[in-house]
Design a protein around this motif. Structure first.
Motif, PDB file in Angstrom:
ATOM      1  N   LEU A 233       0.837  -1.200   0.000  1.00 54.16           N
ATOM      2  CA  LEU A 233       0.000   0.000   0.000  1.00 54.16           C
ATOM      3  C   LEU A 233       0.874   1.254   0.000  1.00 54.16           C
ATOM      4  O   LEU A 233       0.570   2.245  -0.673  1.00 54.16           O
ATOM      5  N   GLY A 234       2.000   1.206   0.729  1.00 53.95           N
ATOM      6  CA  GLY A 234       2.937   2.333   0.718  1.00 53.95           C
ATOM      7  C   GLY A 234       3.506   2.583  -0.667  1.00 53.95           C
ATOM      8  O   GLY A 234       3.677   3.726  -1.097  1.00 53.95           O
ATOM      9  N   THR A 235       3.777   1.490  -1.393  1.00 54.83           N
ATOM     10  CA  THR A 235       4.283   1.609  -2.767  1.00 54.83           C
ATOM     11  C   THR A 235       3.249   2.281  -3.663  1.00 54.83           C
ATOM     12  O   THR A 235       3.587   3.134  -4.500  1.00 54.83           O
ATOM     13  N   LEU A 236       1.976   1.909  -3.496  1.00 56.82           N
ATOM     14  CA  LEU A 236       0.904   2.549  -4.268  1.00 56.82           C
ATOM     15  C   LEU A 236       0.824   4.041  -3.937  1.00 56.82           C
ATOM     16  O   LEU A 236       0.618   4.866  -4.823  1.00 56.82           O
ATOM     17  N   ALA A 237       1.007   4.384  -2.658  1.00 54.47           N
ATOM     18  CA  ALA A 237       0.955   5.791  -2.237  1.00 54.47           C
ATOM     19  C   ALA A 237       2.056   6.613  -2.905  1.00 54.47           C
ATOM     20  O   ALA A 237       1.808   7.706  -3.420  1.00 54.47           O
ATOM     21  N   VAL A 238       3.280   6.065  -2.926  1.00 52.52           N
ATOM     22  CA  VAL A 238       4.393   6.770  -3.580  1.00 52.52           C
ATOM     23  C   VAL A 238       4.111   6.919  -5.073  1.00 52.52           C
ATOM     24  O   VAL A 238       4.298   7.981  -5.663  1.00 52.52           O
ATOM     25  N   GLY A 239       3.642   5.819  -5.698  1.00 48.92           N
ATOM     26  CA  GLY A 239       3.342   5.855  -7.132  1.00 48.92           C
ATOM     27  C   GLY A 239       2.271   6.879  -7.456  1.00 48.92           C
ATOM     28  O   GLY A 239       2.404   7.648  -8.414  1.00 48.92           O
ATOM     29  N   HIS A 240       1.206   6.931  -6.664  1.00 48.36           N
ATOM     30  CA  HIS A 240       0.095   7.849  -6.918  1.00 48.36           C
ATOM     31  C   HIS A 240       0.496   9.293  -6.662  1.00 48.36           C
ATOM     32  O   HIS A 240       0.033  10.207  -7.345  1.00 48.36           O
ATOM     33  N   TYR A 241       1.357   9.495  -5.675  1.00 45.05           N
ATOM     34  CA  TYR A 241       1.861  10.845  -5.387  1.00 45.05           C
ATOM     35  C   TYR A 241       2.634  11.388  -6.586  1.00 45.05           C
ATOM     36  O   TYR A 241       2.497  12.553  -6.967  1.00 45.05           O
ATOM     37  N   GLN A 242       3.434  10.520  -7.203  1.00 45.91           N
ATOM     38  CA  GLN A 242       4.274  10.948  -8.324  1.00 45.91           C
ATOM     39  C   GLN A 242       3.520  10.961  -9.651  1.00 45.91           C
ATOM     40  O   GLN A 242       3.869  11.722 -10.550  1.00 45.91           O
ATOM     41  N   ILE A 252       7.800  -7.216  -5.996  1.00 45.80           N
ATOM     42  CA  ILE A 252       8.406  -8.471  -6.431  1.00 45.80           C
ATOM     43  C   ILE A 252       9.842  -8.482  -5.919  1.00 45.80           C
ATOM     44  O   ILE A 252      10.773  -8.017  -6.582  1.00 45.80           O
ATOM     45  N   GLY A 253      10.001  -8.996  -4.714  1.00 46.52           N
ATOM     46  CA  GLY A 253      11.322  -9.080  -4.101  1.00 46.52           C
ATOM     47  C   GLY A 253      11.467 -10.451  -3.479  1.00 46.52           C
ATOM     48  O   GLY A 253      11.173 -11.460  -4.113  1.00 46.52           O
ATOM     49  N   THR A 254      11.891 -10.485  -2.220  1.00 43.42           N
ATOM     50  CA  THR A 254      11.978 -11.762  -1.510  1.00 43.42           C
ATOM     51  C   THR A 254      10.599 -12.419  -1.473  1.00 43.42           C
ATOM     52  O   THR A 254      10.445 -13.614  -1.686  1.00 43.42           O
ATOM     53  N   GLY A 255       9.583 -11.607  -1.196  1.00 47.69           N
ATOM     54  CA  GLY A 255       8.190 -12.045  -1.288  1.00 47.69           C
ATOM     55  C   GLY A 255       7.506 -11.257  -2.382  1.00 47.69           C
ATOM     56  O   GLY A 255       8.141 -10.462  -3.076  1.00 47.69           O
ATOM     57  N   THR A 256       6.206 -11.463  -2.538  1.00 46.06           N
ATOM     58  CA  THR A 256       5.488 -10.706  -3.568  1.00 46.06           C
ATOM     59  C   THR A 256       4.049 -10.461  -3.132  1.00 46.06           C
ATOM     60  O   THR A 256       3.456 -11.285  -2.425  1.00 46.06           O
ATOM     61  N   ASN A 257       3.523  -9.320  -3.520  1.00 48.35           N
ATOM     62  CA  ASN A 257       2.133  -8.965  -3.218  1.00 48.35           C
ATOM     63  C   ASN A 257       1.712  -7.866  -4.177  1.00 48.35           C
ATOM     64  O   ASN A 257       2.542  -7.276  -4.875  1.00 48.35           O
ATOM     65  N   ALA A 258       0.410  -7.586  -4.194  1.00 46.06           N
ATOM     66  CA  ALA A 258      -0.111  -6.514  -5.041  1.00 46.06           C
ATOM     67  C   ALA A 258      -1.318  -5.888  -4.372  1.00 46.06           C
ATOM     68  O   ALA A 258      -2.030  -6.536  -3.601  1.00 46.06           O
ATOM     69  N   CYS A 259      -1.544  -4.615  -4.653  1.00 42.36           N
ATOM     70  CA  CYS A 259      -2.770  -3.940  -4.239  1.00 42.36           C
ATOM     71  C   CYS A 259      -3.197  -3.023  -5.380  1.00 42.36           C
ATOM     72  O   CYS A 259      -2.402  -2.713  -6.277  1.00 42.36           O
ATOM     73  N   TYR A 260      -4.454  -2.614  -5.365  1.00 40.28           N
ATOM     74  CA  TYR A 260      -4.951  -1.778  -6.452  1.00 40.28           C
ATOM     75  C   TYR A 260      -6.163  -0.997  -5.967  1.00 40.28           C
ATOM     76  O   TYR A 260      -6.734  -1.278  -4.904  1.00 40.28           O
ATOM     77  N   LEU A 261      -6.558  -0.023  -6.759  1.00 40.90           N
ATOM     78  CA  LEU A 261      -7.703   0.823  -6.435  1.00 40.90           C
ATOM     79  C   LEU A 261      -8.963   0.229  -7.062  1.00 40.90           C
ATOM     80  O   LEU A 261      -9.032   0.070  -8.283  1.00 40.90           O
ATOM     81  N   GLU A 262      -9.939  -0.114  -6.216  1.00 44.94           N
ATOM     82  CA  GLU A 262     -11.174  -0.758  -6.671  1.00 44.94           C
ATOM     83  C   GLU A 262     -12.382   0.135  -6.390  1.00 44.94           C
ATOM     84  O   GLU A 262     -12.384   0.897  -5.424  1.00 44.94           O
ATOM     85  N   ARG A 263     -13.397   0.062  -7.256  1.00 47.71           N
ATOM     86  CA  ARG A 263     -14.654   0.772  -6.994  1.00 47.71           C
ATOM     87  C   ARG A 263     -15.343   0.144  -5.782  1.00 47.71           C
ATOM     88  O   ARG A 263     -15.400  -1.085  -5.675  1.00 47.71           O
ATOM     89  N   SER A 279     -14.007   4.801  -4.102  1.00 51.37           N
ATOM     90  CA  SER A 279     -13.086   3.689  -4.357  1.00 51.37           C
ATOM     91  C   SER A 279     -12.334   3.345  -3.073  1.00 51.37           C
ATOM     92  O   SER A 279     -12.373   4.095  -2.098  1.00 51.37           O
ATOM     93  N   MET A 280     -11.664   2.208  -3.092  1.00 54.69           N
ATOM     94  CA  MET A 280     -10.867   1.788  -1.940  1.00 54.69           C
ATOM     95  C   MET A 280      -9.699   0.937  -2.418  1.00 54.69           C
ATOM     96  O   MET A 280      -9.832   0.190  -3.390  1.00 54.69           O
ATOM     97  N   VAL A 281      -8.570   1.029  -1.708  1.00 59.21           N
ATOM     98  CA  VAL A 281      -7.427   0.176  -2.026  1.00 59.21           C
ATOM     99  C   VAL A 281      -7.683  -1.225  -1.462  1.00 59.21           C
ATOM    100  O   VAL A 281      -8.042  -1.381  -0.297  1.00 59.21           O
ATOM    101  N   ILE A 282      -7.510  -2.228  -2.315  1.00 56.09           N
ATOM    102  CA  ILE A 282      -7.653  -3.631  -1.918  1.00 56.09           C
ATOM    103  C   ILE A 282      -6.268  -4.273  -1.857  1.00 56.09           C
ATOM    104  O   ILE A 282      -5.498  -4.202  -2.825  1.00 56.09           O
ATOM    105  N   ASN A 283      -5.961  -4.883  -0.720  1.00 52.45           N
ATOM    106  CA  ASN A 283      -4.726  -5.649  -0.568  1.00 52.45           C
ATOM    107  C   ASN A 283      -5.019  -7.079  -1.015  1.00 52.45           C
ATOM    108  O   ASN A 283      -5.732  -7.817  -0.347  1.00 52.45           O
ATOM    109  N   MET A 284      -4.485  -7.467  -2.171  1.00 52.10           N
ATOM    110  CA  MET A 284      -4.850  -8.752  -2.774  1.00 52.10           C
ATOM    111  C   MET A 284      -4.260  -9.965  -2.062  1.00 52.10           C
ATOM    112  O   MET A 284      -4.849 -11.029  -2.073  1.00 52.10           O
ATOM    113  N   GLU A 285      -3.070  -9.807  -1.462  1.00 51.11           N
ATOM    114  CA  GLU A 285      -2.312 -10.972  -0.981  1.00 51.11           C
ATOM    115  C   GLU A 285      -2.173 -11.980  -2.117  1.00 51.11           C
ATOM    116  O   GLU A 285      -2.480 -13.168  -1.984  1.00 51.11           O
ATOM    117  N   TRP A 286      -1.662 -11.480  -3.259  1.00 49.33           N
ATOM    118  CA  TRP A 286      -1.681 -12.295  -4.479  1.00 49.33           C
ATOM    119  C   TRP A 286      -0.667 -13.443  -4.486  1.00 49.33           C
ATOM    120  O   TRP A 286      -0.718 -14.302  -5.349  1.00 49.33           O
TER     121      TRP A 286
END
Length: 499
Positions: A233-242, A252-263, A279-286
């Protein structure tokens, strides 16, 4: 006459000897070829089993979108948890002031101070301090742990060079807590279980943000925990700020996960959910994503069985840095069992996770004519010495197969997210968008050493993205490497949620 017989006898003896030597040489060559054929067969079987043609990648894309739907429809409806974060207000660049972040995710924690000037910036001025956590605090009480952290936080605040930062007004803190949490709001979440060596029993089932807030209050620091987040979620915040077109974030590092903005109206399992942004950010735990379309090999099955969490994190075990090196080790082990082309059997090959992914990447990207880095790694880590060049090339090929598959599956996962929200250039499973949407730019923020530091992985991921999306759509999907979402991202979200 006797001399002729002697010469003839010697000649016959030499001829017979030559035939014997020739037979031995030919026999060795046949045996060697037979050994090498067995090795090549192992490699070919692995390559076929782990193949990722674009047809298969598109099946993974569709499966990801379907599983996302299922996870949003009901709790436990999918391997994807699709966790609500209650974050609906991402930073947009207008934020002003000085904000703090606390990043706790392992045996160290970091405190940060970020200065925001009210204008979007690609580089953010910030101060950071890292502290190790004493071992006894990792198994003690929650009060002892958070009192120690709060004390360090207070020291950090009081070291500020700028006297304006010490004025009597409440400071806002973003808290990155990288442990399994069930959120009740953007600023609260109950700890489900500890990982990474922590075992503080009285904390399980308690609100992590509240525990920190109580410690901050006890020490007399005027600071509010504004948000409780994870690193994705912090990564999404930095990306959206920029970049305001950022719709998702992937680690995608030692572990992996994804989140996104959903209606919010698409989050069926929580009907009546209202947010100011819609909308709301969803933590997928992909990392736990699974589909029969994933190209699983016998090596993946064995790795899963031997892991502490069998039948879980199936996607993560095929694409993240924690596991790629060990898949390579398992293939090399199989080759050593089939043939002696690697020399005497090494007991090191039997040790799980002894070959780490950074070492694997160094072998894969070895550009020296005689592959000296490959030879060094095999000798230093696996105790396999004096390998001929063709064997070193074989090892590079194994690294290539493992890395290429991982990167291409990660690309399919990213496109799966875009498909779910109708941003993949097709009508999408979500529907509601027309083909004119194809020209809309969309950005995915990415963090993690596998993507940022491993050139071949990154190139394979980009290549697969173009194959899946097509040349018309692919240029409108931007993958943007960000930095320090777990730190700077938390401070940015504190700014978004400051009162």
């Amino acid at each position: 006459m006797m001399e002729r017989k002697l010469v003839f006898g010697v000649a016959v003896g030499v001829a017979v000897g030559a035939c014997v030597v020739a037979a031995v040489v030919v026999g060795r060559r046949v045996k060697s070829r037979s050994k090498w054929k067995r090795v090549v067969r192992v490699l070919e079987e692995f390559e076929v089993a782990g193949d990722t043609p674009v047809r298969r990648l598109r099946q993974v894309v569709d499966a990801m979108a379907v599983e996302m739907h299922a996870g949003l429809a009901s709790e436990g409806g999918s391997k994807l948890k699709m966790l609500l974060t209650y974050v609906d207000n991402l930073p947009n660049g207008s934020e002003k002031g000085t904000f703090y972040a606390l990043d706790l995710g392992g045996t160290n924690f970091r405190v940060l101070r970020v200065h925001l000037g009210g204008q979007r910036s690609l580089s953010l001025e910030h101060d950071v301090e890292r502290q190790p956590i004493p071992e006894h605090l990792m198994t003690g009480t929650s009060e002892d742990l958070f009192d120690f952290i709060a004390s360090s936080l207070k020291d950090f605040v009081e070291k500020a060079d700028d006297p304006d930062q010490l004025v009597a007004r409440r400071k806002e803190l973003g808290f990155t807590f990288s442990f399994p949490v069930k959120h009740a709001s953007a600023s609260s979440g109950v700890l489900i279980k500890w990982t990474k060596g922590f075992s503080i029993e009285d904390m399980v089932g308690q609100d992590a943000a509240e525990s920190l807030q109580q410690a901050i209050d006890r020490i007399g620091l005027d600071m509010r925990v504004s948000v409780l987040i994870n690193d994705t979620l912090g990564t999404l915040a930095v990306g959206h700020y920029q970049d305001p077109d950022t719709v998702a974030a992937v680690i995608i590092g030692t572990g992996t996960n994804a989140c996104y903005l959903e209606r919010t109206d698409a989050i069926i399992k929580c009907q009546g959910l209202l947010t100011t942004s819609g909308s709301m950010v969803i933590n997928m735990e992909w990392g736990n994503f699974w589909t029969s379309h994933l190209p699983r090999t016998t090596y993946d099955i064995d790795l899963d069985v031997d892991s502490p969490n069998p039948n879980e994190q199936g996607f993560e075990k095929m694409i993240s840095g924690m596991y790629l090196g060990d898949i390579v080790r398992r293939v090399i082990l199989r080759i050593s069992q089939e043939s002696d082309v690697l020399g005497p059997a090494s007991t090191r090959l039997l040790m799980p996770f002894i070959l780490r992914t950074p070492s694997m990447a160094a072998m894969h990207e070895d550009s020296s004519p005689d592959l000296t880095e490959v030879a060094r790694t095999l000798e230093d880590i696996l105790e396999i010495t004096d390998t001929p060049l063709k064997v070193r090339k074989l090892v590079v090929k194994i690294c290539d197969i493992v890395t290429r598959r991982a990167a291409r599956l990660a690309a399919a996962g990213i496109v799966g997210i875009l498909k779910k929200i109708g941003r993949d250039g097709s009508n999408g499973i979500a529907g509601g968008r027309s083909r004119t949407d194809i020209k809309l730019r969309r950005t995915v923020a990415i963090e993690g050493s596998l993507y940022t530091s491993y050139t071949m992985f990154r190139e394979y991921l980009h290549e697969a993205l173009v194959e899946i999306l097509g040349e018309e759509t692919a240029p409108h999907v931007i993958l943007k490497a960000t930095e320090d979402g777990s730190g700077i991202g938390a401070a940015l979200l504190a700014a978004s949620y400051s009162s």
